[in-house]
Each structure stands twice: as structure tokens, then as C-alpha cells.
Design an enzyme around this catalytic site. Structure first.
Site, PDB file in Angstrom:
ATOM      1  N   ALA A  42      69.209  83.038  17.283  1.00  0.00           N
ATOM      2  CA  ALA A  42      68.331  84.079  16.751  1.00  0.00           C
ATOM      3  C   ALA A  42      67.319  83.387  15.850  1.00  0.00           C
ATOM      4  O   ALA A  42      67.688  82.745  14.869  1.00  0.00           O
ATOM      5  CB  ALA A  42      69.135  85.114  15.969  1.00  0.00           C
ATOM      6  N   SER A  43      66.049  83.497  16.194  1.00  0.00           N
ATOM      7  CA  SER A  43      65.010  82.813  15.426  1.00  0.00           C
ATOM      8  C   SER A  43      64.869  83.434  14.041  1.00  0.00           C
ATOM      9  O   SER A  43      65.273  84.572  13.792  1.00  0.00           O
ATOM     10  CB  SER A  43      63.669  82.895  16.150  1.00  0.00           C
ATOM     11  N   SER A  44      64.276  82.665  13.134  1.00  0.00           N
ATOM     12  CA  SER A  44      63.978  83.169  11.804  1.00  0.00           C
ATOM     13  C   SER A  44      63.145  84.444  11.912  1.00  0.00           C
ATOM     14  O   SER A  44      62.193  84.501  12.704  1.00  0.00           O
ATOM     15  CB  SER A  44      63.202  82.116  11.019  1.00  0.00           C
TER      16      SER A  44
END
Length: 371
Positions: A42-44
Site C-alpha cells: 500500500a503506497s504512502s
């Protein structure tokens, strides 16, 4: 945009992760391979927001997402394309696709279709798409993305513009059947690489137990000579060019890639090598370097005050003086050109235009980068 982030319950897509971590500004790895390398994450939230701003989805849009991961991004896209929009999100691994489906169902995002398959192939059944967004590091703009993007559509893709891993997230607008153009400032980013039919192998030369030079194998490096570069003494050259931490100059490494006459590479440096002072590249440009034969020269800076630095070059090898001079001359040219930081990138569909010197060629796309 803000309403979408308020509406999507991010914690519902990251079960078992504590709330502070769920909402912190950092990547959360959700799957690794047996060696420990990240396969999905999960990206920032800040990077997700930046990419969605690049994409600019509108109500009623049809969107293709390559890389479902947890399903968070697909939920945000569903919010942004409502009412009347649809989202198709593709994930290579069945377990990840099943997890994204369960989370999207649980949170009520029924306008999202999750497909388990190779993202490079897109999903022709729901094409054409007004928007395409890729959430993995791509080596090319795949032929099927070209086919499935609508006229005047937009594709946002973290594109590896060099085999060393130099990556920028570009927003390309379709200007003709065979051409995409990006004129907005790209995002500096790093992503888990694409897997599947377009998976690409990295190449590097080990210079020390804690230092590698990542490079393009088509440059035909002298691997034996390069491996000996750090046995030569360090040569420093400083330019007098002053920069601050706040200066918008994040694309100097991309400018060097375009303008250097020598092969380009990037140093991967571990903590031991950096702490010992063996290799001390400027952290801001991830070890950007040029090399020739058994000599390397890389971007460096020295502190001249709190938050202020002087740019320079550090070289090792038998031709250290030559390469350090070439690199500092390039820095002088960049400074004299008012430190350009907004490239125009044109993507031509492969076979529709002869490649010029300096173009970046892939199997499905030829890129032209200018500043």
C-alpha cells in the site's frame, strides 16, 4: 480529492495493521517473496494523492488500474468517478485479487471490477478507458495500454526511464493514435516492479561488498575494470554551485541522463560504505553517476550551512580527472540553463517514428525527453 480520502476507510483494506501505521505517510508492504523482496504494498497516502491529482479522474469516467494490491486506490477511484463511473483493477496474484475483492465488497464499492491477470494486457472487455493508472514500476508503456486508452485519454505511469532504476511518474495525455505527451512535472517515486509478461531484470556491477553500480547492460560496460574502480583514490571536484534543501531541483539526475555523453548509472550504497566514507553520493539523486572503462564519477555535495550545500563530483579510477571534469562541466551547464526541472516527455508508439540519438527505446514505446 479530499472527500474521497475522508470517505474511504483505509483501515478496512489493511486488516491487522494498527491505525497509526495505516494512516502514516509511508509505504506498507503487504506481500513478500521468499527472499524478502516486496511483491505488493500500500503506497504512502501522500503519493497516492499526488498520482490521483496527476490522473484527474472525473465523474462518469471509465478507469483502468494496473495493480489492485489492497484495493485502496480502486476505492478512491470509485469515489472520484461517482456518479456514473466504473473502475477495473487488475492484480497478478489470485490471493491479492481475492483480498482486494473482499475489502471492496465489505466497504460497498460495487462499481469496481477486480480482475486476476497480467496487468500489461489490460482488460479489453471494458475498454476504452478515459483514464489508466499504473501502480507498479513499469519498464514500458505496454501495447495493450496504448490500444485501450481512449482518444484524448490520460495514462499515469511510474516509468523506469533507465535500467539503473531511475523512475518518474508521468501523466501522459493522448494527442494522437501514436503519441502521448507529458508536460507536467513528473513525480519522483519508487515502486515495486511490474511482474508478469513485462517483467524486467536489473543489471549491476558490484564495486564493493556494500556498493553496486546499477547500469544499462546495452551500454556494454567493462565489468572487470569497473569492479576495480574503488581501489583507486578518491578525487573531488567542486563547482561553487549552491543549492538548498528547499530548491525544486529533483530532476537533475534525469537531466544528466539526457545530456551526458558517457553511460549513465546509479550507485546503490549501503550504510557501512556511506558511514565509512568509502562512497558518499548526494542522497537527493540516488547515486546518479557516469562511467567509462574502469572509472566512475558521481554527484556529491558538501554542506555549506544548515540546509545548504555545494554541488560537485567525486571520481574513482584511472581516468578520474577526466570524468570528474566532465561531470562538473555538466553541472555548470545545468546551472547556466537556470536549473531546468520540468521535462517534456513524448512517447511514440514503437514503429511509428525512427528513433533519434538520445531517444529511449522499448519494445512498445520510444521516449523523447527534453528540458
Amino acid at each position: 480529492m479530499a472527500h474521497a480520502f475522508r470517505a474511504v476507510p483505509r483501515e478496512q483494506f489493511l486488516p491487522g495493521v494498527d491505525l497509526d501505521t495505516v494512516y502514516t505517510r509511508r509505504q506498507i508492504v503487504t506481500k513478500r517473496d521468499p527472499s524478502g523482496a516486496a511483491l505488493s504494498s500500500a503506497s504512502s497516502p501522500s503519493l497516492v494523492a499526488d498520482m490521483l491529482e496527476q490522473l484527474a479522474p472525473q465523474p462518469g469516467h471509465r478507469v483502468l488500474e494496473v495493480g489492485a494490491a489492497t484495493g485502496i486506490n480502486a476505492a478512491l477511484l470509485a469515489e472520484l468517478t461517482s456518479p456514473g463511473g466504473t473502475v477495473v483493477t487488475i492484480e497478478l496474484d489470485q490471493d491479492l485479487a481475492d483480498g482486494a475483492t473482499a475489502s471492496l465488497d465489505r466497504t460497498g464499492y460495487d462499481t469496481v471490477t477486480v480482475v486476476c491477470g497480467d496487468g500489461a494486457l489490460g482488460d479489453p472487455d471494458h475498454a476504452p478507458y478515459d483514464r489508466v493508472i499504473v501502480t507498479a514500476g513499469a519498464w514500458d508503456i505496454a501495447a495493450d495500454w496504448w490500444e485501450q486508452l481512449a482518444d484524448h485519454g490520460r495514462i499515469v505511469v511510474p516509468l523506469r526511464v533507465h535500467e539503473s532504476g531511475l523512475t518518474r511518474c508521468f501523466a501522459f495525455d493522448r494527442t494522437s493514435p501514436h503519441q502521448l505527451v507529458s508536460t507536467t512535472t513528473p513525480l519522483v517515486c519508487g515502486f515495486v516492479p511490474m511482474r508478469g509478461s513485462t517483467e524486467h531484470t536489473d543489471h549491476h556491477v558490484r564495486l564493493d561488498t556494500d556498493v553496486v553500480l546499477k547500469l544499462d547492460a546495452t551500454d556494454q560496460p567493462d565489468r572487470v575494470a569497473l569492479a576495480d574502480a574503488l581501489s583507486h583514490p578518491r578525487l573531488e571536484r567542486w563547482t561553487g554551485i549552491q543549492i538548498s534543501d528547499a530548491d525544486p531541483i529533483g530532476h537533475l539526475d534525469l537531466w544528466l541522463l539526457v545530456h551526458a555523453s558517457r553511460p549513465f548509472g546509479r550507485l546503490g550504497v549501503g550504510d557501512t560504505a556511506r558511514t565509512s566514507g568509502l562512497v558518499t553520493p548526494a542522497y537527493r539523486w540516488a547515486g546518479a553517476a557516469i562511467y567509462h572503462g574502469g572509472t566512475i564519477a558521481y554527484l556529491a555535495f558538501q554542506e555549506t550551512g544548515v540546509g545548504h550545500h555545494e554541488l560537485g563530483a567525486i571520481a574513482h579510477g584511472p581516468d578520474a580527472t577526466t570524468l570528474a571534469t566532465e561531470l562538473t562541466n555538466l553541472l555548470d551547464q545545468w546551472d547556466e540553463a537556470n536549473r531546468p526541472n520540468q521535462p517534456t516527455v513524448t512517447a511514440h508508439r514503437a514503429g511509428t517514428r525512427p528513433a533519434d540519438h538520445g531517444d529511449i527505446s522499448r519494445s512498445d514505446t520510444t521516449l523523447t525527453i527534453s528540458f
